[in-house]
Scaffold this motif. Structure first.
Motif, PDB file in Angstrom:
ATOM      1  N   ALA A  17       1.214  -0.789   5.005  1.00 42.70           N
ATOM      2  CA  ALA A  17       1.548   0.627   5.177  1.00 42.70           C
ATOM      3  C   ALA A  17       1.498   1.009   6.650  1.00 42.70           C
ATOM      4  CB  ALA A  17       0.595   1.502   4.366  1.00 42.70           C
ATOM      5  N   ILE A  18       0.497   0.521   7.354  1.00 47.78           N
ATOM      6  CA  ILE A  18       0.375   0.793   8.788  1.00 47.78           C
ATOM      7  C   ILE A  18       1.596   0.258   9.522  1.00 47.78           C
ATOM      8  CG2 ILE A  18      -0.925   0.112  10.857  1.00 47.78           C
ATOM      9  CD1 ILE A  18      -3.466   0.306   9.034  1.00 47.78           C
ATOM     10  N   GLU A  19       1.986  -0.956   9.188  1.00 44.16           N
ATOM     11  CA  GLU A  19       3.140  -1.583   9.841  1.00 44.16           C
ATOM     12  C   GLU A  19       4.444  -0.856   9.501  1.00 44.16           C
ATOM     13  OE1 GLU A  19       5.601  -5.763   9.599  1.00 44.16           O
ATOM     14  OE2 GLU A  19       3.455  -5.794   9.148  1.00 44.16           O
ATOM     15  N   LEU A  20       4.655  -0.569   8.236  1.00 45.73           N
ATOM     16  CA  LEU A  20       5.911   0.036   7.797  1.00 45.73           C
ATOM     17  C   LEU A  20       6.116   1.437   8.367  1.00 45.73           C
ATOM     18  CD1 LEU A  20       8.481  -0.096   6.057  1.00 45.73           C
ATOM     19  CD2 LEU A  20       7.121   0.815   4.162  1.00 45.73           C
ATOM     20  N   PHE A  21       5.070   2.243   8.374  1.00 47.09           N
ATOM     21  CA  PHE A  21       5.200   3.636   8.786  1.00 47.09           C
ATOM     22  C   PHE A  21       4.801   3.887  10.240  1.00 47.09           C
ATOM     23  CE2 PHE A  21       4.731   3.804   4.158  1.00 47.09           C
ATOM     24  CZ  PHE A  21       5.890   4.498   3.843  1.00 47.09           C
ATOM     25  N   GLU A  54       5.510   7.356  -3.192  1.00 45.38           N
ATOM     26  CA  GLU A  54       4.628   8.533  -3.217  1.00 45.38           C
ATOM     27  C   GLU A  54       4.125   8.861  -1.806  1.00 45.38           C
ATOM     28  OE1 GLU A  54       3.383  10.736  -5.587  1.00 45.38           O
ATOM     29  OE2 GLU A  54       4.991   9.956  -6.829  1.00 45.38           O
ATOM     30  N   PHE A  55       3.786   7.821  -1.055  1.00 49.75           N
ATOM     31  CA  PHE A  55       3.296   8.032   0.301  1.00 49.75           C
ATOM     32  C   PHE A  55       4.407   8.582   1.192  1.00 49.75           C
ATOM     33  CE2 PHE A  55       1.809   6.381   4.532  1.00 49.75           C
ATOM     34  CZ  PHE A  55       0.770   7.277   4.664  1.00 49.75           C
ATOM     35  N   GLN A  56       5.640   8.097   1.019  1.00 47.56           N
ATOM     36  CA  GLN A  56       6.770   8.631   1.775  1.00 47.56           C
ATOM     37  C   GLN A  56       6.942  10.119   1.487  1.00 47.56           C
ATOM     38  OE1 GLN A  56       9.789   5.788   0.464  1.00 47.56           O
ATOM     39  NE2 GLN A  56      10.050   5.153   2.591  1.00 47.56           N
ATOM     40  N   ARG A  57       6.851  10.506   0.213  1.00 43.88           N
ATOM     41  CA  ARG A  57       6.964  11.918  -0.156  1.00 43.88           C
ATOM     42  C   ARG A  57       5.845  12.736   0.488  1.00 43.88           C
ATOM     43  NH1 ARG A  57       7.226  10.695  -5.822  1.00 43.88           N
ATOM     44  NH2 ARG A  57       9.097   9.460  -5.892  1.00 43.88           N
ATOM     45  N   PHE A  58       4.629  12.180   0.462  1.00 45.41           N
ATOM     46  CA  PHE A  58       3.490  12.868   1.076  1.00 45.41           C
ATOM     47  C   PHE A  58       3.758  13.127   2.554  1.00 45.41           C
ATOM     48  CE2 PHE A  58      -0.400  12.485   3.609  1.00 45.41           C
ATOM     49  CZ  PHE A  58      -1.125  13.561   3.115  1.00 45.41           C
ATOM     50  N   ASN A  61       6.323  15.878   3.039  1.00 43.76           N
ATOM     51  CA  ASN A  61       5.816  17.210   2.698  1.00 43.76           C
ATOM     52  C   ASN A  61       4.681  17.674   3.599  1.00 43.76           C
ATOM     53  OD1 ASN A  61       7.632  17.433   0.572  1.00 43.76           O
ATOM     54  ND2 ASN A  61       6.215  16.486  -0.872  1.00 43.76           N
ATOM     55  N   GLU A  62       4.071  16.757   4.316  1.00 44.67           N
ATOM     56  CA  GLU A  62       2.931  17.067   5.197  1.00 44.67           C
ATOM     57  C   GLU A  62       3.219  16.572   6.617  1.00 44.67           C
ATOM     58  OE1 GLU A  62       0.282  18.755   4.298  1.00 44.67           O
ATOM     59  OE2 GLU A  62       0.755  18.844   2.170  1.00 44.67           O
ATOM     60  N   PRO A  63       4.128  17.224   7.329  1.00 47.67           N
ATOM     61  CA  PRO A  63       4.480  16.736   8.670  1.00 47.67           C
ATOM     62  C   PRO A  63       3.307  16.724   9.645  1.00 47.67           C
ATOM     63  CG  PRO A  63       5.499  18.872   8.226  1.00 47.67           C
ATOM     64  CD  PRO A  63       4.849  18.421   6.959  1.00 47.67           C
ATOM     65  N   LYS A  64       2.366  17.651   9.478  1.00 47.49           N
ATOM     66  CA  LYS A  64       1.192  17.666  10.366  1.00 47.49           C
ATOM     67  C   LYS A  64       0.338  16.409  10.149  1.00 47.49           C
ATOM     68  CE  LYS A  64      -2.737  20.498  11.655  1.00 47.49           C
ATOM     69  NZ  LYS A  64      -2.629  20.895  13.008  1.00 47.49           N
ATOM     70  N   ALA A  65       0.141  16.032   8.891  1.00 43.87           N
ATOM     71  CA  ALA A  65      -0.615  14.814   8.592  1.00 43.87           C
ATOM     72  C   ALA A  65       0.105  13.595   9.150  1.00 43.87           C
ATOM     73  CB  ALA A  65      -0.818  14.670   7.090  1.00 43.87           C
ATOM     74  N   LYS A  66       1.421  13.586   9.011  1.00 43.93           N
ATOM     75  CA  LYS A  66       2.205  12.461   9.526  1.00 43.93           C
ATOM     76  C   LYS A  66       2.023  12.327  11.030  1.00 43.93           C
ATOM     77  CE  LYS A  66       6.887  10.679   9.871  1.00 43.93           C
ATOM     78  NZ  LYS A  66       8.287  10.875   9.499  1.00 43.93           N
ATOM     79  N   GLU A  67       2.119  13.439  11.748  1.00 52.84           N
ATOM     80  CA  GLU A  67       1.974  13.402  13.198  1.00 52.84           C
ATOM     81  C   GLU A  67       0.584  12.919  13.600  1.00 52.84           C
ATOM     82  OE1 GLU A  67       1.975  16.362  17.019  1.00 52.84           O
ATOM     83  OE2 GLU A  67       3.148  16.939  15.264  1.00 52.84           O
ATOM     84  N   GLU A  68      -0.443  13.353  12.870  1.00 51.80           N
ATOM     85  CA  GLU A  68      -1.813  12.948  13.195  1.00 51.80           C
ATOM     86  C   GLU A  68      -2.058  11.469  12.932  1.00 51.80           C
ATOM     87  OE1 GLU A  68      -4.367  15.567  11.058  1.00 51.80           O
ATOM     88  OE2 GLU A  68      -3.774  17.312  12.224  1.00 51.80           O
ATOM     89  N   LEU A  69      -1.343  10.884  11.980  1.00 47.77           N
ATOM     90  CA  LEU A  69      -1.559   9.487  11.620  1.00 47.77           C
ATOM     91  C   LEU A  69      -0.731   8.511  12.438  1.00 47.77           C
ATOM     92  CD1 LEU A  69      -1.673   9.800   7.735  1.00 47.77           C
ATOM     93  CD2 LEU A  69      -3.593   9.372   9.274  1.00 47.77           C
TER      94      LEU A  69
END
Length: 84
Positions: A17-21, A54-58, A61-69
């Motif tokens: 997941a770390i590698e893919l995203f 499911e993680f892609q959808r998350f 839907n949560e761009p702030k979480a995506k940016e932080e990760l």
């Protein structure tokens, strides 16, 4: 038999997941430890698996979480691309 691409797999381990995203390993590991109630997590004995779709959808839907990760290097690319 050919090994499937990460983007084709249904379940990903944490490393995949770390590698893919393009996530920060430290931030993503901490994120998973802080909340085990996410709908994209599946458990097999003591292993944590991530449901890719499911993680892609998350993340959508949560761009702030995506940016932080995101990994710091990738965040610079996203910021330059999106004009922030």
């Amino acid at each position: 038999m050919k090994k499937p691409e990460l983007s084709e797999k249904t379940y990903l381990n944490v490393r995949e997941a770390i590698e893919l995203f393009g996530l920060s390993a430290r931030k993503f590991t901490r994120f998973l430890k802080n909340g085990d109630h996410y709908s994209f997590l599946a458990y097999y004995h003591n292993r944590v698996l991530i449901l890719r779709k499911e993680f892609q959808r998350f993340l959508e839907n949560e761009p702030k979480a995506k940016e932080e990760l995101l990994c710091r290097e990738i965040r610079k690319d996203v910021i330059q691309r999106d004009g922030f």
